[in-house]
Design a protein around this motif. Structure first.
Motif, PDB file in Angstrom:
ATOM      1  N   ARG A 208      47.713  -4.694 -13.562  1.00  0.00           N
ATOM      2  CA  ARG A 208      48.197  -4.428 -12.160  1.00  0.00           C
ATOM      3  C   ARG A 208      47.937  -5.865 -11.345  1.00  0.00           C
ATOM      4  N   GLN A 209      48.461  -5.931 -10.172  1.00  0.00           N
ATOM      5  CA  GLN A 209      48.249  -7.337  -9.430  1.00  0.00           C
ATOM      6  C   GLN A 209      47.076  -7.500  -8.972  1.00  0.00           C
ATOM      7  N   PRO A 210      46.188  -6.677  -8.471  1.00  0.00           N
ATOM      8  CA  PRO A 210      44.895  -6.759  -8.125  1.00  0.00           C
ATOM      9  C   PRO A 210      43.713  -7.119  -9.232  1.00  0.00           C
ATOM     10  N   CYS A 211      44.193  -7.030 -10.562  1.00  0.00           N
ATOM     11  CA  CYS A 211      43.320  -7.324 -11.597  1.00  0.00           C
ATOM     12  C   CYS A 211      44.005  -8.149 -12.600  1.00  0.00           C
ATOM     13  N   GLY A 212      44.186  -9.331 -12.344  1.00  0.00           N
ATOM     14  CA  GLY A 212      44.798 -10.273 -13.383  1.00  0.00           C
ATOM     15  C   GLY A 212      46.300 -10.369 -13.202  1.00  0.00           C
ATOM     16  N   GLY A 213      47.184  -9.436 -12.417  1.00  0.00           N
ATOM     17  CA  GLY A 213      48.461  -9.344 -12.403  1.00  0.00           C
ATOM     18  C   GLY A 213      49.247  -8.476 -13.385  1.00  0.00           C
ATOM     19  N   VAL A 214      50.533  -8.312 -12.721  1.00  0.00           N
ATOM     20  CA  VAL A 214      50.992  -7.105 -13.799  1.00  0.00           C
ATOM     21  C   VAL A 214      51.353  -7.610 -15.072  1.00  0.00           C
ATOM     22  N   ASN A 215      51.699  -9.006 -14.936  1.00  0.00           N
ATOM     23  CA  ASN A 215      52.302  -9.424 -16.363  1.00  0.00           C
ATOM     24  C   ASN A 215      51.330  -9.897 -17.285  1.00  0.00           C
ATOM     25  N   SER A 216      50.035  -9.811 -16.939  1.00  0.00           N
ATOM     26  CA  SER A 216      48.746 -10.245 -17.918  1.00  0.00           C
ATOM     27  C   SER A 216      48.829  -9.029 -19.009  1.00  0.00           C
ATOM     28  N   ARG A 217      47.984  -8.990 -19.837  1.00  0.00           N
ATOM     29  CA  ARG A 217      47.804  -8.273 -21.051  1.00  0.00           C
ATOM     30  C   ARG A 217      46.774  -7.410 -20.941  1.00  0.00           C
ATOM     31  N   PRO A 218      46.761  -6.158 -21.442  1.00  0.00           N
ATOM     32  CA  PRO A 218      45.342  -5.414 -21.296  1.00  0.00           C
ATOM     33  C   PRO A 218      44.366  -6.151 -22.202  1.00  0.00           C
ATOM     34  N   GLY A 219      43.010  -5.852 -21.691  1.00  0.00           N
ATOM     35  CA  GLY A 219      41.844  -6.695 -22.335  1.00  0.00           C
ATOM     36  C   GLY A 219      40.822  -6.734 -21.476  1.00  0.00           C
ATOM     37  N   LEU A 220      39.899  -7.481 -21.929  1.00  0.00           N
ATOM     38  CA  LEU A 220      38.593  -7.825 -21.060  1.00  0.00           C
ATOM     39  C   LEU A 220      38.732  -8.922 -20.317  1.00  0.00           C
ATOM     40  N   ARG A 221      38.776  -9.029 -18.967  1.00  0.00           N
ATOM     41  CA  ARG A 221      38.745 -10.253 -18.285  1.00  0.00           C
ATOM     42  C   ARG A 221      37.428 -11.021 -18.127  1.00  0.00           C
ATOM     43  N   ASN A 222      37.241 -12.162 -18.459  1.00  0.00           N
ATOM     44  CA  ASN A 222      36.049 -12.689 -18.676  1.00  0.00           C
ATOM     45  C   ASN A 222      35.725 -13.945 -17.650  1.00  0.00           C
ATOM     46  N   TYR A 223      34.847 -13.719 -16.730  1.00  0.00           N
ATOM     47  CA  TYR A 223      34.538 -14.904 -15.990  1.00  0.00           C
ATOM     48  C   TYR A 223      33.388 -15.830 -16.473  1.00  0.00           C
ATOM     49  N   GLY A 224      33.045 -15.479 -17.605  1.00  0.00           N
ATOM     50  CA  GLY A 224      32.206 -16.559 -18.493  1.00  0.00           C
ATOM     51  C   GLY A 224      30.739 -16.287 -17.998  1.00  0.00           C
ATOM     52  N   PHE A 225      30.001 -17.175 -18.338  1.00  0.00           N
ATOM     53  CA  PHE A 225      28.720 -17.114 -17.832  1.00  0.00           C
ATOM     54  C   PHE A 225      28.254 -17.841 -16.728  1.00  0.00           C
ATOM     55  N   ARG A 226      27.686 -16.918 -15.754  1.00  0.00           N
ATOM     56  CA  ARG A 226      27.414 -17.044 -14.289  1.00  0.00           C
ATOM     57  C   ARG A 226      26.109 -17.287 -13.985  1.00  0.00           C
ATOM     58  N   ASN A 227      25.695 -18.137 -12.856  1.00  0.00           N
ATOM     59  CA  ASN A 227      24.288 -18.222 -12.629  1.00  0.00           C
ATOM     60  C   ASN A 227      23.553 -17.065 -12.279  1.00  0.00           C
ATOM     61  N   LYS A 228      22.501 -16.746 -12.954  1.00  0.00           N
ATOM     62  CA  LYS A 228      21.906 -15.471 -12.987  1.00  0.00           C
ATOM     63  C   LYS A 228      20.988 -15.033 -11.710  1.00  0.00           C
ATOM     64  N   GLN A 229      20.813 -16.066 -11.222  1.00  0.00           N
ATOM     65  CA  GLN A 229      19.915 -15.877  -9.735  1.00  0.00           C
ATOM     66  C   GLN A 229      21.015 -15.984  -8.455  1.00  0.00           C
ATOM     67  N   MET A 230      22.014 -16.945  -8.570  1.00  0.00           N
ATOM     68  CA  MET A 230      22.547 -17.039  -7.236  1.00  0.00           C
ATOM     69  C   MET A 230      24.099 -16.025  -7.322  1.00  0.00           C
ATOM     70  N   SER A 231      24.533 -15.804  -8.629  1.00  0.00           N
ATOM     71  CA  SER A 231      25.907 -15.118  -8.511  1.00  0.00           C
ATOM     72  C   SER A 231      25.569 -13.588  -8.068  1.00  0.00           C
ATOM     73  N   ARG A 232      26.525 -12.904  -7.628  1.00  0.00           N
ATOM     74  CA  ARG A 232      26.517 -11.549  -7.290  1.00  0.00           C
ATOM     75  C   ARG A 232      27.556 -10.822  -7.814  1.00  0.00           C
ATOM     76  N   PHE A 233      27.492  -9.680  -8.629  1.00  0.00           N
ATOM     77  CA  PHE A 233      28.401  -9.102  -9.062  1.00  0.00           C
ATOM     78  C   PHE A 233      27.899  -7.421  -9.275  1.00  0.00           C
ATOM     79  N   ASP A 234      28.878  -6.669  -9.644  1.00  0.00           N
ATOM     80  CA  ASP A 234      28.452  -5.201 -10.108  1.00  0.00           C
ATOM     81  C   ASP A 234      27.773  -5.466 -11.650  1.00  0.00           C
ATOM     82  N   VAL A 235      27.678  -4.193 -12.315  1.00  0.00           N
ATOM     83  CA  VAL A 235      27.067  -4.520 -13.717  1.00  0.00           C
ATOM     84  C   VAL A 235      27.594  -3.184 -14.463  1.00  0.00           C
ATOM     85  N   PHE A 236      27.779  -3.212 -15.707  1.00  0.00           N
ATOM     86  CA  PHE A 236      28.223  -2.268 -16.764  1.00  0.00           C
ATOM     87  C   PHE A 236      26.898  -2.039 -17.357  1.00  0.00           C
ATOM     88  N   CYS A 237      26.557  -0.563 -17.343  1.00  0.00           N
ATOM     89  CA  CYS A 237      25.450  -0.082 -18.023  1.00  0.00           C
ATOM     90  C   CYS A 237      25.842   0.762 -19.132  1.00  0.00           C
TER      91      CYS A 237
END
Length: 339
Positions: A208-237
């Motif tokens: 869907r549009q807010p999540c990679g676009g309506v024309n994108s394929r299903p799958g895992l969207r990967n932001y790659g390796f991020r700075n472990k101290q400076m970057s801020r995200f949620d978490v998968f547990c």
């Protein structure tokens, strides 16, 4: 000319016989151990005499999907040259090399240690290649992945915060393989979260549009390796099978958060954690259409049988929010550990 060629070939054959034969892979071995335990991956020399030949070299590697992903584990070239690498430093040892045993001992085994290992022994006499598959088991082989953001809102966790947050909810930070399996099982979540390898990803089954676009394929969207101290995200547990009982505490009245905590204590239990609710819902089919307090101050309820007014379209753990803890509008879910 022909006799010279024959002499050359015979000389090469003799040289090969004198200095060692081409290594022949031994039959594949599989070893299983528990998470956090110690394990020995077998690799033994063919003859103890090879120890005294003077050129013994033992190399252990963790084999990746292709050669570029191989990880060095340990190299031994005599008592004066022994080295371990990366995450294996101070955790990997040769079992008993002085008595012809080049087996690899690993201590404090983690889920990341799972995979294929290769022992290569070169001693100038009889080279050896031994592959060993290491499986790591415990409750983590059966569990559920869930996304988590703290009460102060999404994208507020650095990597260390993410690790501790999952731990506080009776879970561990999820691995890529666990998130991939959850996506294959239908997990769809548009907020990016940390994984245990330091990458940031999120699973999409319905583009869907807010999540990679309506024309994108299903799958895992990967932001790659991020700075472990400076970057801020949620978490998968990842929550594993419960070692106890998760339940709704029947009470005559609705409770504030503090009253909910005390009510569970009075029942010889503790207020349940988010990971415990997800484990009960996913692994035990727990279903209740009553919103209740959890230990992080959130209010949620688990639905395994979708129905009108109770998650009508899908089985899910429904999130009400982080209400004012003084509000007396909810019940409570408790957890009683096994004794």
């Amino acid at each position: 000319m022909i006799s010279l060629l024959c002499i050359t070939m015979i000389s090469l054959a003799l040289a090969d016989s004198a200095y060692g034969q081409t290594a022949t892979p031994a039959p594949l071995i599989s070893v299983t151990t528990d998470l956090g335990g110690n394990v020995t991956l077998p690799c033994k020399l063919q003859a103890e005499e090879s120890l005294f030949f003077g050129s013994l070299k033992v190399t252990w590697i963790k084999v990746g999907e292709d050669q570029s992903q191989n990880e060095d584990v340990l190299v031994y070239m005599g008592l004066l040259h022994k080295r371990t690498y990366g995450n294996f430093e101070n955790r990997a040892f040769l079992s008993d090399i002085e008595n012809g045993d080049a087996s690899l001992m690993l201590i404090d085994v983690s889920m990341d240690d799972m995979g294929r290992y290769r022992c290569e022994v070169m001693d100038g006499m009889e080279d050896i290649i031994q592959d060993v598959i290491l499986e790591v088991k415990n409750g983590l082989t059966e569990g559920v992945v869930f996304p988590y953001s703290p009460h102060h809102g999404r994208y507020n966790l650095n990597f260390d915060d993410a690790v501790q947050t999952c731990k506080s909810q009776d879970a561990v930070i999820a691995s890529f393989d666990q998130l991939l399996a959850a996506w294959k099982g239908g997990l769809d979540w548009c907020n990016a979260g940390w994984l245990n390898d330091g990458t940031v990803q999120y699973p999409i089954t319905k583009p869907r549009q807010p999540c990679g676009g309506v024309n994108s394929r299903p799958g895992l969207r990967n932001y790659g390796f991020r700075n472990k101290q400076m970057s801020r995200f949620d978490v998968f547990c990842f929550a594993s099978k419960l070692q106890g009982r998760f339940y709704w505490l029947v009470q005559p009245e609705r409770l504030s958060f503090d009253e909910a905590v005390q009510a569970c204590r009075d029942d010889d239990a503790e207020i349940a954690k988010v990971g415990q609710m997800y484990a009960a819902w996913k692994l035990e089919g727990y279903d209740r259409c009553d919103a209740g307090w959890l230990a992080d101050g959130s209010v949620r309820y688990p639905i395994s049988r979708p129905r009108k007014n109770c998650s009508p379209t899908e089985a899910a753990v429904r999130f009400v929010g982080f209400p004012d803890k003084k509000v007396k509008s909810y019940g409570v879910y408790c957890f009683k550990a096994e004794k």
